[in-house]
Design a protein around this motif. Structure first.
Motif, PDB file in Angstrom:
ATOM      1  N   LEU A 222     -16.254 -22.288 -90.787  1.00 41.01           N
ATOM      2  CA  LEU A 222     -17.237 -21.382 -90.187  1.00 41.01           C
ATOM      3  C   LEU A 222     -17.856 -20.407 -91.175  1.00 41.01           C
ATOM      4  O   LEU A 222     -19.054 -20.124 -91.111  1.00 41.01           O
ATOM      5  CB  LEU A 222     -16.588 -20.597 -89.045  1.00 41.01           C
ATOM      6  CG  LEU A 222     -15.886 -21.413 -87.956  1.00 41.01           C
ATOM      7  CD1 LEU A 222     -15.306 -20.474 -86.909  1.00 41.01           C
ATOM      8  CD2 LEU A 222     -16.846 -22.402 -87.311  1.00 41.01           C
ATOM      9  N   ASP A 294     -13.267 -29.823 -83.753  1.00 38.78           N
ATOM     10  CA  ASP A 294     -14.361 -28.996 -83.253  1.00 38.78           C
ATOM     11  C   ASP A 294     -14.953 -28.124 -84.368  1.00 38.78           C
ATOM     12  O   ASP A 294     -16.176 -27.942 -84.448  1.00 38.78           O
ATOM     13  CB  ASP A 294     -13.880 -28.116 -82.101  1.00 38.78           C
ATOM     14  CG  ASP A 294     -13.667 -28.908 -80.819  1.00 38.78           C
ATOM     15  OD1 ASP A 294     -14.143 -30.057 -80.742  1.00 38.78           O
ATOM     16  OD2 ASP A 294     -13.012 -28.376 -79.893  1.00 38.78           O
ATOM     17  N   LEU A 295     -14.100 -27.575 -85.199  1.00 35.71           N
ATOM     18  CA  LEU A 295     -14.591 -26.759 -86.312  1.00 35.71           C
ATOM     19  C   LEU A 295     -15.463 -27.577 -87.254  1.00 35.71           C
ATOM     20  O   LEU A 295     -16.443 -27.072 -87.818  1.00 35.71           O
ATOM     21  CB  LEU A 295     -13.416 -26.164 -87.090  1.00 35.71           C
ATOM     22  CG  LEU A 295     -12.583 -25.101 -86.384  1.00 35.71           C
ATOM     23  CD1 LEU A 295     -11.370 -24.734 -87.237  1.00 35.71           C
ATOM     24  CD2 LEU A 295     -13.416 -23.859 -86.104  1.00 35.71           C
ATOM     25  N   HIS A 298     -19.048 -27.661 -85.947  1.00 33.49           N
ATOM     26  CA  HIS A 298     -19.569 -26.407 -85.405  1.00 33.49           C
ATOM     27  C   HIS A 298     -20.865 -26.019 -86.113  1.00 33.49           C
ATOM     28  O   HIS A 298     -21.059 -26.290 -87.294  1.00 33.49           O
ATOM     29  CB  HIS A 298     -18.528 -25.305 -85.596  1.00 33.49           C
ATOM     30  CG  HIS A 298     -18.754 -24.085 -84.769  1.00 33.49           C
ATOM     31  ND1 HIS A 298     -19.690 -23.120 -85.102  1.00 33.49           N
ATOM     32  CD2 HIS A 298     -18.162 -23.657 -83.615  1.00 33.49           C
ATOM     33  CE1 HIS A 298     -19.654 -22.159 -84.204  1.00 33.49           C
ATOM     34  NE2 HIS A 298     -18.746 -22.447 -83.287  1.00 33.49           N
ATOM     35  N   ARG A 299     -21.758 -25.367 -85.383  1.00 33.18           N
ATOM     36  CA  ARG A 299     -23.038 -24.952 -85.954  1.00 33.18           C
ATOM     37  C   ARG A 299     -22.842 -24.005 -87.148  1.00 33.18           C
ATOM     38  O   ARG A 299     -23.553 -24.097 -88.142  1.00 33.18           O
ATOM     39  CB  ARG A 299     -23.878 -24.269 -84.871  1.00 33.18           C
ATOM     40  CG  ARG A 299     -25.278 -23.854 -85.311  1.00 33.18           C
ATOM     41  CD  ARG A 299     -26.105 -23.404 -84.123  1.00 33.18           C
ATOM     42  NE  ARG A 299     -26.298 -24.480 -83.180  1.00 33.18           N
ATOM     43  CZ  ARG A 299     -27.251 -25.398 -83.284  1.00 33.18           C
ATOM     44  NH1 ARG A 299     -28.121 -25.355 -84.304  1.00 33.18           N
ATOM     45  NH2 ARG A 299     -27.374 -26.338 -82.369  1.00 33.18           N
ATOM     46  N   THR A 301     -20.315 -23.972 -89.166  1.00 34.30           N
ATOM     47  CA  THR A 301     -19.835 -24.788 -90.286  1.00 34.30           C
ATOM     48  C   THR A 301     -21.001 -25.472 -90.987  1.00 34.30           C
ATOM     49  O   THR A 301     -21.074 -25.511 -92.224  1.00 34.30           O
ATOM     50  CB  THR A 301     -18.823 -25.840 -89.790  1.00 34.30           C
ATOM     51  OG1 THR A 301     -17.704 -25.170 -89.211  1.00 34.30           O
ATOM     52  CG2 THR A 301     -18.364 -26.730 -90.916  1.00 34.30           C
TER      53      THR A 301
END
Length: 476
Positions: A222, A294-295, A298-299, A301
């Motif tokens: 992130l 999910d990470l 992620h946007r 990321t």
């Protein structure tokens, strides 16, 4: 500077005397994807993480035995016993030999293999991406347990996935013994786990370690300022409990070779976890993996990774439009790295004529070696050279890796170190016409000042050294 020259240097690792400028520079870069060898001969010959782990365990066992025997040995020496062995672990000859082997057979050998592969590669853009990701997911050989594993980490967790999906690389990194040991995940224990409860009954405390969870969120995915909280870090750390290394962490398994990734249910914190507003049910190993998955897409990321990639290829101040373009490619493809690389290569900001980056010591070492036709790496030489140049191999000092900014590498002292190294490289290189070599390496990009300096050199070796520290070789 022509697009062909830009391709050879900005998208490669320096040109070789045999290189011919590509007719289609964009296609030259992307064609490398199909022929990249994740295990070229120098790397295939190195020892694996499992072999390094076995040697590390033998060393640790011997060290414990020497320490345990030290009081009795000291007492015998005080009573005048003859032929008393060394009283300090550091003096024990077997321990010294094992420590030396861990450094030479693993750390030094893999460093030499890394350089040899880079010098010979015909897929220099993909090699550049290997080094980028290895620094993004940094471990440090300064930690004794990581020293013999650092090279294997890059060869096993990064190289096989450099043309795959970001999520697969992230998972491989998080499960590799080098990362688990470096960030102390191997000894993390859930506060309410069975192991912690048993330890408490015996008057011992076994605690949660948040290092890996924090660095995955802050550095690997992130990024800082993306909205996660300390609570998210703790929840992720709890989900990762049980992730350890056979023989080197919080559990053993007779069926697994030492050094193998291992999930130990007795170390795992029971219960559901909530991270970034999403609930993850109790599911053992799969709970932590679901969070990683999910990470990885992620946007935040996508933007964090895109910014770092663009900074690496298009300048210390990454162009915002290019970052947007690369982040969009990351999101739309689910983190497919070849798709991301194509977005980088297709961006006009990456093809501006002037040099946009100052080479790091590692990049300069590879560029100088390729320019002089070096293919053989003398055993043990790589570590010494990179230490001298100020970028010790796989030893960034911090989990965020080495800086990718000119201010870090372009100071007077750092440049002087390269001048000294260039003189040594030139002295051991067979005589070469540096004027002709410069024209080969930098077609359409060689400045009049550099050409004049080379022409006025007092000797062929001096001319070559001047070429190796000319602006054309220090920047890309």
């Amino acid at each position: 500077m022509t697009p062909q020259t830009i391709a050879l240097h900005r998208f490669g690792m320096g040109a070789t005397p045999e290189d011919r400028p590509p007719d289609d520079p964009h296609a030259w870069v992307t064609a490398q994807f199909a022929r990249f060898d994740a295990r070229p001969a120098p790397i295939a010959a190195t020892r694996t993480a499992l072999q390094a782990a076995a040697d590390l365990i033998a060393f640790q066992k011997q060290r414990r035995e020497v320490r345990a025997a030290a009081p009795a040995v000291a007492a015998a020496a005080a009573n005048g016993a003859a032929m008393v062995p060394p009283t300090k672990p550091g003096d024990d000859p077997e321990l010294k030999a094992q420590r030396r082997a861990l450094r030479q057979d693993h750390y030094a050998a893999t460093a030499d293999a890394r350089l040899a592969a880079a010098l010979a590669s015909d897929t220099p853009f993909v090699e550049r991406m290997v080094f980028f990701w290895s620094n993004h997911f940094a471990v440090s050989a300064d930690k004794q347990a990581v020293t013999p594993l650092a090279g294997a980490f890059e060869f096993e967790a990064i190289r096989p996935h450099v043309l795959g999906r970001f999520g697969d690389m992230l998972s491989a990194v998080a499960r590799h013994p080098a990362m688990l040991l470096y960030l102390d995940q191997a000894v993390s224990v859930g506060p309410e786990s069975l192991r912690a409860q048993r330890a408490a009954m015996q008057g011992r405390r076994r605690g949660l370690n948040e290092n890996l969870a924090r660095e995955i969120l802050e550095l690997h995915t992130l990024g800082v300022g993306s909205g996660y909280t300390q609570g998210d870090v703790t929840e992720f750390a709890r989900a990762l409990t049980g992730w350890t290394v056979a023989g080197l962490g919080g559990g053993g398994n007779a069926d697994l070779p030492p050094g193998t990734f291992l999930f130990v249910p007795g170390l795992h914190e029971p219960g559901a976890r909530t991270l970034l507003g999403r609930r993850y049910a109790e599911d053992g190993l799969a709970q932590g993996q679901a969070i990683l998955n999910d990470l990885a897409v992620h946007r935040a990321t996508a933007r964090h990774v895109a910014t770092k990639l663009v900074r690496h290829l298009a300048g210390d101040q990454p162009p915002a439009a290019m970052v947007d373009r690369v982040a969009a490619a990351f999101l739309s493809s689910g983190g497919d790295l070849p798709t991301v690389y194509r977005a980088l290569v297709a961006s006009p900001e990456a093809w501006v004529p002037g040099p946009v980056k100052f080479l790091t010591p590692w990049e300069w070492t590879v560029a100088a070696g390729r320019a002089t036709g070096q293919r053989r790496v003398p055993p043990g030489s790589t570590l010494g050279l990179l230490d001298q140049l100020g970028q010790p191999m796989w030893r960034p000092g911090q989990p965020n890796g080495f800086d990718d900014l000119a201010a870090t590498w372009a100071g007077p002292d750092a440049v002087m170190r390269r001048v000294e190294a260039a003189q040594r490289i030139a002295a051991r290189t067979p005589p070469v016409d540096a004027r002709a070599l410069a024209a080969q390496l930098y077609p359409g990009a060689l400045s009049a000042a550099t050409a004049q300096a080379i022409a006025r050199a007092d000797s062929p070796a001096q001319a070559l050294a001047l070429l190796l520290v000319a602006p054309e070789t220090l920047r890309r």
